[in-house]
Design a protein around this motif. Structure first.
Motif, PDB file in Angstrom:
ATOM      1  N   GLY A 169       0.827  -1.214   0.000  1.00  0.00           N
ATOM      2  CA  GLY A 169       0.000   0.000   0.000  1.00  0.00           C
ATOM      3  C   GLY A 169       0.851   1.249   0.000  1.00  0.00           C
ATOM      4  O   GLY A 169       0.541   2.225  -0.702  1.00  0.00           O
ATOM      5  N   GLU A 170       1.921   1.235   0.755  1.00  0.00           N
ATOM      6  CA  GLU A 170       2.817   2.397   0.799  1.00  0.00           C
ATOM      7  C   GLU A 170       3.393   2.685  -0.587  1.00  0.00           C
ATOM      8  O   GLU A 170       3.579   3.841  -0.968  1.00  0.00           O
ATOM      9  CB  GLU A 170       3.968   2.137   1.767  1.00  0.00           C
ATOM     10  N   ASN A 171       3.688   1.619  -1.328  1.00  0.00           N
ATOM     11  CA  ASN A 171       4.306   1.777  -2.651  1.00  0.00           C
ATOM     12  C   ASN A 171       3.269   1.863  -3.774  1.00  0.00           C
ATOM     13  O   ASN A 171       3.612   1.730  -4.949  1.00  0.00           O
ATOM     14  CB  ASN A 171       5.281   0.623  -2.895  1.00  0.00           C
ATOM     15  N   LEU A 172       2.024   2.049  -3.388  1.00  0.00           N
ATOM     16  CA  LEU A 172       0.932   2.279  -4.343  1.00  0.00           C
ATOM     17  C   LEU A 172       0.761   1.146  -5.353  1.00  0.00           C
ATOM     18  O   LEU A 172       0.429   1.388  -6.526  1.00  0.00           O
ATOM     19  CB  LEU A 172       1.114   3.624  -5.078  1.00  0.00           C
ATOM     20  N   VAL A 173       1.021  -0.056  -4.907  1.00  0.00           N
ATOM     21  CA  VAL A 173       0.683  -1.207  -5.753  1.00  0.00           C
ATOM     22  C   VAL A 173      -0.822  -1.161  -5.958  1.00  0.00           C
ATOM     23  O   VAL A 173      -1.586  -1.041  -4.995  1.00  0.00           O
ATOM     24  CB  VAL A 173       1.110  -2.535  -5.088  1.00  0.00           C
ATOM     25  N   LYS A 387       8.110  -9.918  -3.880  1.00  0.00           N
ATOM     26  CA  LYS A 387       8.949  -8.847  -3.331  1.00  0.00           C
ATOM     27  C   LYS A 387       9.178  -7.755  -4.384  1.00  0.00           C
ATOM     28  O   LYS A 387       9.113  -6.562  -4.084  1.00  0.00           O
ATOM     29  CB  LYS A 387      10.283  -9.437  -2.875  1.00  0.00           C
ATOM     30  N   MET A 388       9.451  -8.182  -5.616  1.00  0.00           N
ATOM     31  CA  MET A 388       9.676  -7.202  -6.690  1.00  0.00           C
ATOM     32  C   MET A 388       8.435  -6.335  -6.914  1.00  0.00           C
ATOM     33  O   MET A 388       8.535  -5.129  -7.159  1.00  0.00           O
ATOM     34  CB  MET A 388      10.049  -7.929  -7.996  1.00  0.00           C
ATOM     35  N   ILE A 389       7.264  -6.956  -6.830  1.00  0.00           N
ATOM     36  CA  ILE A 389       6.017  -6.194  -7.000  1.00  0.00           C
ATOM     37  C   ILE A 389       5.829  -5.220  -5.845  1.00  0.00           C
ATOM     38  O   ILE A 389       5.557  -4.027  -6.038  1.00  0.00           O
ATOM     39  CB  ILE A 389       4.810  -7.154  -7.106  1.00  0.00           C
ATOM     40  N   THR A 390       5.993  -5.732  -4.639  1.00  0.00           N
ATOM     41  CA  THR A 390       5.749  -4.906  -3.447  1.00  0.00           C
ATOM     42  C   THR A 390       6.618  -3.656  -3.448  1.00  0.00           C
ATOM     43  O   THR A 390       6.148  -2.563  -3.125  1.00  0.00           O
ATOM     44  CB  THR A 390       6.029  -5.731  -2.176  1.00  0.00           C
ATOM     45  N   TYR A 391       7.875  -3.830  -3.814  1.00  0.00           N
ATOM     46  CA  TYR A 391       8.808  -2.692  -3.764  1.00  0.00           C
ATOM     47  C   TYR A 391       9.037  -2.070  -5.144  1.00  0.00           C
ATOM     48  O   TYR A 391       9.911  -1.244  -5.308  1.00  0.00           O
ATOM     49  CB  TYR A 391      10.121  -3.133  -3.109  1.00  0.00           C
ATOM     50  N   ARG A 392       8.206  -2.497  -6.090  1.00  0.00           N
ATOM     51  CA  ARG A 392       8.249  -1.958  -7.460  1.00  0.00           C
ATOM     52  C   ARG A 392       9.673  -2.019  -8.045  1.00  0.00           C
ATOM     53  O   ARG A 392      10.177  -1.045  -8.594  1.00  0.00           O
ATOM     54  CB  ARG A 392       7.711  -0.525  -7.485  1.00  0.00           C
ATOM     55  N   GLY A 394      12.336  -3.612 -10.757  1.00  0.00           N
ATOM     56  CA  GLY A 394      12.426  -4.262 -12.060  1.00  0.00           C
ATOM     57  C   GLY A 394      11.072  -4.447 -12.711  1.00  0.00           C
ATOM     58  O   GLY A 394      10.229  -3.536 -12.716  1.00  0.00           O
ATOM     59  N   ILE A 395      10.823  -5.664 -13.203  1.00  0.00           N
ATOM     60  CA  ILE A 395       9.540  -5.965 -13.843  1.00  0.00           C
ATOM     61  C   ILE A 395       8.386  -5.825 -12.835  1.00  0.00           C
ATOM     62  O   ILE A 395       7.226  -5.594 -13.208  1.00  0.00           O
ATOM     63  CB  ILE A 395       9.565  -7.389 -14.447  1.00  0.00           C
ATOM     64  N   GLY A 396       8.727  -5.920 -11.559  1.00  0.00           N
ATOM     65  CA  GLY A 396       7.722  -5.758 -10.507  1.00  0.00           C
ATOM     66  C   GLY A 396       7.030  -4.412 -10.572  1.00  0.00           C
ATOM     67  O   GLY A 396       5.863  -4.284 -10.182  1.00  0.00           O
ATOM     68  N   ASN A 397       7.726  -3.413 -11.077  1.00  0.00           N
ATOM     69  CA  ASN A 397       7.115  -2.081 -11.185  1.00  0.00           C
ATOM     70  C   ASN A 397       5.951  -2.094 -12.170  1.00  0.00           C
ATOM     71  O   ASN A 397       4.921  -1.448 -11.954  1.00  0.00           O
ATOM     72  CB  ASN A 397       8.182  -1.067 -11.608  1.00  0.00           C
ATOM     73  N   LEU A 398       6.101  -2.853 -13.253  1.00  0.00           N
ATOM     74  CA  LEU A 398       5.001  -2.987 -14.217  1.00  0.00           C
ATOM     75  C   LEU A 398       3.887  -3.850 -13.648  1.00  0.00           C
ATOM     76  O   LEU A 398       2.712  -3.516 -13.738  1.00  0.00           O
ATOM     77  CB  LEU A 398       5.503  -3.660 -15.505  1.00  0.00           C
ATOM     78  N   LEU A 399       4.283  -4.962 -13.053  1.00  0.00           N
ATOM     79  CA  LEU A 399       3.289  -5.913 -12.536  1.00  0.00           C
ATOM     80  C   LEU A 399       2.494  -5.316 -11.371  1.00  0.00           C
ATOM     81  O   LEU A 399       1.359  -5.729 -11.118  1.00  0.00           O
ATOM     82  CB  LEU A 399       3.962  -7.219 -12.114  1.00  0.00           C
ATOM     83  N   ALA A 400       3.064  -4.351 -10.699  1.00  0.00           N
ATOM     84  CA  ALA A 400       2.369  -3.702  -9.581  1.00  0.00           C
ATOM     85  C   ALA A 400       1.151  -2.912 -10.045  1.00  0.00           C
ATOM     86  O   ALA A 400       0.319  -2.515  -9.237  1.00  0.00           O
ATOM     87  CB  ALA A 400       3.332  -2.778  -8.835  1.00  0.00           C
ATOM     88  N   ASP A 401       1.056  -2.684 -11.332  1.00  0.00           N
ATOM     89  CA  ASP A 401      -0.099  -1.949 -11.873  1.00  0.00           C
ATOM     90  C   ASP A 401      -1.207  -2.891 -12.337  1.00  0.00           C
ATOM     91  O   ASP A 401      -2.206  -2.441 -12.916  1.00  0.00           O
ATOM     92  CB  ASP A 401       0.341  -1.045 -13.031  1.00  0.00           C
ATOM     93  N   GLY A 402      -1.048  -4.194 -12.116  1.00  0.00           N
ATOM     94  CA  GLY A 402      -2.068  -5.163 -12.527  1.00  0.00           C
ATOM     95  C   GLY A 402      -1.800  -5.694 -13.917  1.00  0.00           C
ATOM     96  O   GLY A 402      -1.045  -5.097 -14.703  1.00  0.00           O
TER      97      GLY A 402
END
Lengths: 643, 91
Positions: A169-173, A387-392, A394-402
Motif C-alpha cells: 500500500g505504501e508503494n501504491l501497488v 517482493k519485486m512487485i511490493t517494492y516496485r 524491475g519488472i515488478g514495477n510494471l506488474l504492480a499496476d495489474g
C-alpha cells in the motif's frame, strides 16, 4: 432516520488539514440505501467524478459498517471500504468481515470518510469524538503483522481495532489491501488509496453502544437463523473444513483456473481439504457474531519452514493454482507473503500467472526477471516476484499496476494472456461450460467478481422453482440459457442486501436450497432489520434498496466511460477450450453469453441494445438526482449515457 | 453388488466414503434410497421432506455428471463409484 441500530453520525477526516468534522447523513440515505455499501456507493457518486484520480488527495476513502453490524445479528460483521477503483477507474469497493466496523459503530459513526493527504506518514486514532493524527514514521515500511503489533504496544486498551496497510500500500501497488488482522479489504486497490494519503493505519475504539428496538423479536429471529444453519447442508462442511472444501467442486467440474486459466486437469491432491485440515489447520476463527467459524489459520508443522503460519481462505488456494502451486507448504509460504506485504491475492495471483505465461511464450525474458526463469508452481521464484512487485523493483514495477496495465506496457501480444474484466483480475472458478457465471463476472460493478451475485442458485434450484422465479426451467440447468439473465439480476440484488446490512455472503447468502436461501436472505434479513431498527421492512423492500445501489454503481461506471462492450470476459474463455479434466473442451459460447446478457439488461430495466440505464428505471427507483447527473454529462460531452 | 459411495464434502460425521450393497440391476434412484436409509436421522442432509434428493446434490457416476431426470433409468454395475457433490454456491 431510524433511532436504533445505527451510530447516527458521520465522521469526515481531512488528512491535509489534519482536521476532523462530525455531521449527519441526510435521512433519505437511511431510507433508501440502508447502510454499508449503500451509503458508500451514493457518497462515492457524489464525491468523485470521471476525472478524479483514485490516488489523488481529493479522492475519498470511505468506510461504512453494514446496518446490522455491531448488533447480535448472526454474521453481521461486514464493513465496506469504497474508493474510486484504482484498477478500473470505475466504482471500487471491498468488504471485510472483522471487528473494525463494530468499533466504528460504537464510536458513534455510520460512515468515516477520509480525504486529503498527510504531509508525512500518519496513523489515525478515533476514540468516539476524539480524533488524533499520530506520527507513523516508525511504522512506515513495516509489514502488516508488524504494524498491528507495533500499534498495539503503543495503546493501553486491547479493545482497539486496527486496519492497516503493508509495504504494498505504501508503494501504491494498485491491488494493495487493507487488513484489520482478522479480515482483509482485498479488492480494487483500497490499500493503494490509503497509501496515497500517507495513512498507515486507522485505529478505532468506541465506548458507546447500539440500541435494539425489539430485543425479544431479535432473539426469536436469531433462534430461527441458528436452526437453519444446523439443517442447511451447505453450512455443515463449512464448520468442519472452512472454505477449503470448495476444492471438491473444482475437481469434479475441472474448473481450477490453473496455470493462468488454461488447465482443467491439475495436480491438486497436495492442496486437498483433508491435507489442510489434518496437516496445517491451527484453529478455526470467525468474524464477529458468526456461528459457522469458517476462517482458518494454517501452519507449517515440520521441515525448514516449521512454525510459519498465515490465514488461508479458498480464493487464496484458487489463485495459487492459477500460479501453478501444487504443494500445501509452498502455498502457505506464498499466501503468507501476500498477507504480510498487503497484496490482494486475487489480483496478484493472476498478474504473476500472466507474467509466467508471457515468459513461457517468449514475450518476457530472463533479463526482465533479473536473470530468473519464472515457471508455474516455482514457489521460490513466486516469492521473489512478490517482493519485486511490493517494492516496485524491475519488472515488478510494471506488474504492480495489474495484469491489464502491464500487458499494455509490454505489448507484443501479451494482452491476450491478461485475465481481467474492466481492468480487474478474474476471480473464482473457470466459467467455461457455465455461461451465466461468465456473464456474472462481466456485469459486476467493480470489475471481475464472483461475490457481486450468486449465479450458483442454478445448482440448487429445482426446475419448478426456476420456472416460478425466473420464468424458465432452463434456469436450473448449468448449461441452460433462458431465465439466466433474470436469475443473475435477482441474485445480484439478493447478495447486495448482505453488503447493505453487513451480513456474510457465505453464511447468509449461500445455501443448499432455494427455500433456505430465501428464508435467510430475504425473510430473516428483513426480520432482523425490522427488529433492530424499528423500521418495518419486507424482503421485497430490501431487494428494492439493493437494486437502487446497483444502479448508482452502474451510473458511476457509465460516467467513467464503461459501456456494453466492457461487459465482457477475457477472449481466452470464448476461444480457447479448457485443457483436460471433466470440462475438457468447454468454452463460453458467445451466443449464449450474449443472450443471457441481453435478458439481464431487460430484467434490470436497462436498454438491451446499449446496456445503458433508462430514465424511467432511475426515476422508478427514486434516483432522479443520479439521472440528472447523467443527463448533464450527456449534454456536456455529447455522448449517450442513458436512454 | 457393491457400489462405492462418496459424499463431498463430508457432511455426516466426517465419513465421506462407504460401500452400499444393492441388488443386481439397481438404478441410481435405488442407490439414493438405500443411502438415505443408511444415513438414518441424518438423511435430511441429503433428501427433502418428499424424500427426493435435494437439487443441490449433483450425482457423478464414475466421474460422469448425471442428469437428475435420468437417475431412475441409469443402471449400476458392481464396482461403480458414485459421488454426491454438494453445490459450490460460491468461491
Amino acid at each position: 432516520m431510524a433511532k436504533h441500530g445505527y451510530g447516527g453520525k458521520i465522521l469526515r477526516i481531512d488528512l491535509t488539514e489534519q482536521k476532523a468534522t462530525i455531521d449527519c447523513l441526510p435521512s433519505e440515505y437511511y431510507e433508501m440505501y440502508l447502510g454499508g455499501r449503500g451509503f458508500n456507493s451514493r457518497l462515492l457518486f457524489d464525491m468523485a467524478g470521471p476525472q478524479t484520480d483514485p490516488l489523488s488527495p481529493e479522492a475519498p476513502l470511505i468506510f461504512a459498517p453494514g446496518a446490522l453490524h455491531g448488533t447480535p445479528v448472526p454474521t453481521a460483521s461486514r464493513t465496506t471500504a469504497t474508493i474510486k477503483n484504482v484498477l478500473s477507474g470505475g466504482h471500487g469497493d471491498s468488504h471485510g468481515g472483522g471487528f473494525i466496523g463494530s468499533e466504528i459503530k460504537y464510536a458513534g459513526y455510520d460512515v468515516v470518510i477520509i480525504t486529503g493527504k498527510a504531509e508525512k506518514p500518519v496513523w489515525l486514532m478515533i476514540n468516539d469524538e476524539k480524533v488524533d493524527f499520530c506520527d507513523a514514521s516508525d511504522l512506515w515500511g513495516k509489514k502488516t503483522k508488524e504494524t498491528q503489533e507495533a500499534i498495539r504496544k503503543k495503546l493501553p486498551s486491547k479493545k482497539v481495532q486496527i486496519a492497516c496497510i503493508g509495504p504494498a500500500g505504501e508503494n501504491l501497488v494498485k491491488y494493495a489491501v487493507i487488513t484489520d488482522g482478522v479480515a482483509t479489504f482485498g479488492r480494487t486497490g483500497v490499500g493503494a488509496v490509503m497509501g496515497s494519503k500517507n495513512l498507515k493505519a486507522l485505529v478505532v475504539y468506541g465506548t458507546g453502544g447500539i440500541t435494539i428496538h425489539d430485543p425479544s423479536r431479535l432473539l426469536k429471529a436469531i433462534k430461527e437463523y441458528n436452526n437453519i444453519v444446523k439443517q442447511d447442508p451447505y453450512l455443515i462442511p463449512a464448520v468442519t473444513f472452512g472454505s477449503t472444501r470448495f476444492m471438491w467442486h473444482r475437481v469434479k467440474y475441472g474448473v481450477h483456473g490453473a496455470c493462468n486459466w488454461r488447465l482443467g486437469e491439475f495436480d491438486w491432491e497436495g492442496l486437498s481439504p483433508e491435507i489442510f485440515r489434518e496437516k496445517h489447520a491451527v484453529k478455526a476463527t470467525s468474524c464477529p457474531m458468526c456461528p459457522v467459524r469458517c476462517r482458518r489459520d494454517m501452519m507449517i508443522r515440520e521441515g525448514e519452514h516449521k512454525g510459519e503460519y498465515t490465514k488461508v481462505e479458498w480464493e487464496s488456494i484458487a489463485r495459487s493454482m492459477t500460479m501453478g502451486i501444487t504443494d500445501s507448504i509452498d502455498l502457505i509460504r506464498v499466501i503468507g507473503a501476500f498477507n504480510e506485504m498487503g497484496l490482494d491475492i486475487e489480483s496478484a495471483g493472476d498478474t504473476i500467472a500472466f507474467a509466467m505465461e508471457c515468459f513461457e511464450k517468449g514475450i518476457l525474458t530472463k533479463e526482465d526477471f533479473d536473470g530468473l526463469s519464472p515457471a508455474f508452481g516455482d514457489a521460490e521464484l513466486i516469492l521473489k516476484i512478490i517482493k519485486m512487485i511490493t517494492y516496485r523493483q524491475g519488472i515488478g514495477n510494471l506488474l504492480a499496476d495489474g495484469c491489464y496495465r502491464a500487458s499494455l506496457a509490454i505489448g507484443k501480444g501479451s494482452e491476450k494472456y491478461a485475465m481481467h474484466i474492466k481492468g480487474v483480475e478474474v476471480t473464482a472458478a473457470d466459467p467455461r461450460g457455465m455461461p451465466v457465471r461468465a456473464v456474472s463476472y462481466a456485469t459486476s460493478t467493480r470489475g471481475s467478481d464472483h461475490l457481486r451475485s450468486n449465479p450458483y442458485v442454478e445448482e440448487m434450484a429445482t426446475p419448478e422453482e426456476a420456472e416460478l422465479m425466473f420464468g424458465s426451467r432452463e434456469a436450473a440447468d448449468l448449461k441452460g440459457v433462458a431465465g439466466k439473465g433474470r436469475m443473475l439480476k435477482w441474485s445480484e440484488d439478493l447478495v447486495t442486501i448482505g453488503d447493505l446490512l453487513g451480513l456474510c455472503k457465505w453464511a447468509f447468502y449461500r445455501s443448499a436450497t432455494m427455500e433456505y436461501l430465501c428464508d435467510k436472505g430475504l425473510r430473516l434479513a428483513a426480520e432482523f432489520y425490522s427488529a433492530v431498527t424499528g423500521r418495518e421492512m419486507t424482503g421485497e423492500e430490501l431487494m428494492l434498496a439493493a437494486e437502487r445501489v446497483y444502479n448508482i454503481e452502474k451510473a458511476f461506471n457509465v460516467r467513467t466511460g464503461f459501456r456494453k462492450k466492457d461487459d465482457t470476459i477475457p477472449e481466452r474463455f470464448f476461444t480457447e477450450p479448457i485443457k483436460g479434466g471433466p470440462g475438457d473442451g468447454n468454452i463460453v459460447e458467445r451466443n449464449k453469453f450474449n443472450t443471457i446478457l441481453e435478458e439481464y439488461y431487460e430484467a434490470r430495466g436497462w436498454d438491451p441494445s446499449t446496456g445503458l440505464q433508462t430514465r424511467a428505471k432511475l426515476e422508478q427507483l427514486g434516483l432522479s438526482e443520479i439521472k440528472n447527473v447523467l443527463e448533464k454529462d450527456q449534454r456536456e460531452k455529447n455522448t449517450i449515457m442513458l436512454v | 453388488m457393491k457400489i462405492i459411495v462418496r459424499i463431498l464434502p463430508p457432511v455426516i460425521n466426517d465419513q465421506n466414503e462407504f460401500v452400499v450393497e444393492l441388488a443386481e440391476g439397481s438404478s441410481v434412484s435405488d442407490l439414493i434410497d438405500k443411502t438415505t436409509q443408511l444415513l438414518g436421522d441424518k438423511k435430511n442432509v441429503l433428501v427433502n421432506e418428499e424424500k427426493k434428493l435435494m437439487p443441490a446434490w449433483r450425482v457423478f457416476l464414475n466421474d460422469r455428471l448425471l442428469d437428475s431426470s435420468n437417475y431412475f433409468k441409469t443402471s449400476l454395475v458392481q464396482g461403480d463409484t458414485v459421488v454426491f457433490l454438494l453445490a459450490l454456491a460460491g468461491g
